[in-house]
Design an enzyme around this catalytic site. Structure first.
Site, PDB file in Angstrom:
ATOM      1  N   ALA A  65       0.834  -1.200   0.000  1.00  0.00           N
ATOM      2  CA  ALA A  65       0.000   0.000   0.000  1.00  0.00           C
ATOM      3  C   ALA A  65       0.869   1.250   0.000  1.00  0.00           C
ATOM      4  CB  ALA A  65      -0.913  -0.009   1.219  1.00  0.00           C
ATOM      5  N   GLY A 110      -0.078  -5.332  -0.017  1.00  0.00           N
ATOM      6  CA  GLY A 110      -1.038  -5.276  -1.101  1.00  0.00           C
ATOM      7  C   GLY A 110      -0.530  -5.870  -2.392  1.00  0.00           C
ATOM      8  N   GLU A 113      -1.265  -9.416  -2.021  1.00  0.00           N
ATOM      9  CA  GLU A 113      -2.725  -9.574  -2.083  1.00  0.00           C
ATOM     10  C   GLU A 113      -3.213  -9.514  -3.530  1.00  0.00           C
ATOM     11  OE1 GLU A 113      -4.654  -8.014   1.987  1.00  0.00           O
ATOM     12  OE2 GLU A 113      -3.418  -6.512   0.983  1.00  0.00           O
ATOM     13  N   GLU A 133       2.051  -6.333   7.388  1.00  0.00           N
ATOM     14  CA  GLU A 133       1.230  -5.276   7.984  1.00  0.00           C
ATOM     15  C   GLU A 133       1.307  -5.219   9.503  1.00  0.00           C
ATOM     16  OE1 GLU A 133      -0.598  -5.989   3.927  1.00  0.00           O
ATOM     17  OE2 GLU A 133       0.328  -7.200   5.510  1.00  0.00           O
TER      18      GLU A 133
END
Length: 255
Positions: A65, A110, A113, A133
């Site tokens: 992110a 991310g 992901e 995270e």
């Protein structure tokens, strides 16, 4: 902006998507907009039968992110960022066409992901993948807590997420986090494999994907819980400290 940081090229029946937002392909607004355009292509262009997602940045698929952007957000705005990122990732996952993430280097947060939302993941021995995270006082918020256990099992998924460690390519192959380890040009091999798949009927490939997902698909209630908790982490204050420490390049001082 999105066109330059997420490039699309259709070669025959294969869509090649290239992430190019230096230095680390942070998944901020420009890449989110680009991935939304990719989802549009996959859903609307019947000539495209398979997609490959890769990176133009040496050693990085996507490092996660946009933490600098996250550091400016209150919980309500952060929820909006979560939803904006999730939307194209889920559309790519559900497009009904095989998608391949070609990973050569880091796929973290991310970035992992996004790759887990793809049908298959090709990587190299130099690749490192993970969901770090927890080090920011957060949890994965774009499906990571749901898709990782489906790929590697509950225990391994917990160990990876609780430690926040990066998993090297060889181990990732052994535990099922990636599907093929390439000795050489991973993008070229992924594109060649995609072209092989593109010779088959989309209807049959979609049916196979749907049947497998019916057995091991991501539950809607799990995605909802993840989405609620990732915002709660930011609201609690611990994530604010973790993000601030990351941006300042100092150790986080958690209570």
């Amino acid at each position: 902006m999105s066109e330059s940081v997420v490039r699309q090229e259709v070669v025959g029946r294969v869509l090649h998507v290239v992430l190019d937002r230096p230095p680390a392909n942070a998944l901020g607004a420009p890449i989110i907009e680009g991935l939304t355009a990719v989802a549009d292509t996959l859903e609307r262009d019947d000539t495209v039968k398979v997609a490959v997602i890769s990176s133009a940045i040496d050693g990085i698929f996507a490092a996660g992110a946009d933490i600098k952007q996250m550091g400016t957000l209150d919980p309500e705005s952060f929820a909006g960022y979560r939803d904006a990122l999730r939307a194209p990732v889920e559309r790519i996952n559900r497009c009904g066409k095989p998608t391949i993430a070609a990973i050569d280097g880091l796929a973290l947060g991310g970035g992992l992901e996004l790759s887990m939302a793809c049908t298959l993941r090709f990587a190299t021995a130099a690749s490192k993948v993970g969901l770090p995270e927890v080090k920011l006082g957060l949890i994965p918020g774009a499906g990571g807590t749901q898709r990782l256990p489906l790929l590697v099992g509950r225990g391994r998924a917990l160990e990876i997420m609780l430690s926040g460690r990066s998993v090297p390519g060889e181990e990732a192959l052994q535990i099922g986090l990636v599907d093929r380890l390439v000795d050489g040009d991973v993008v070229a091999e992924a594109l060649a494999y995609a072209e092989t798949l593109a010779a088959f009927p989309v209807t049959a490939m979609k049916a196979i994907i749907d049947c497998v997902d019916a057995v091991s698909g991501v539950p809607a209630d799990g995605m909802q819980l993840e989405g609620e908790l990732v915002v709660e982490m930011l609201a609690s204050g611990e994530a604010a400290e973790g993000i601030a420490a990351f941006i300042a390049r100092r150790p986080a001082a958690y209570a």
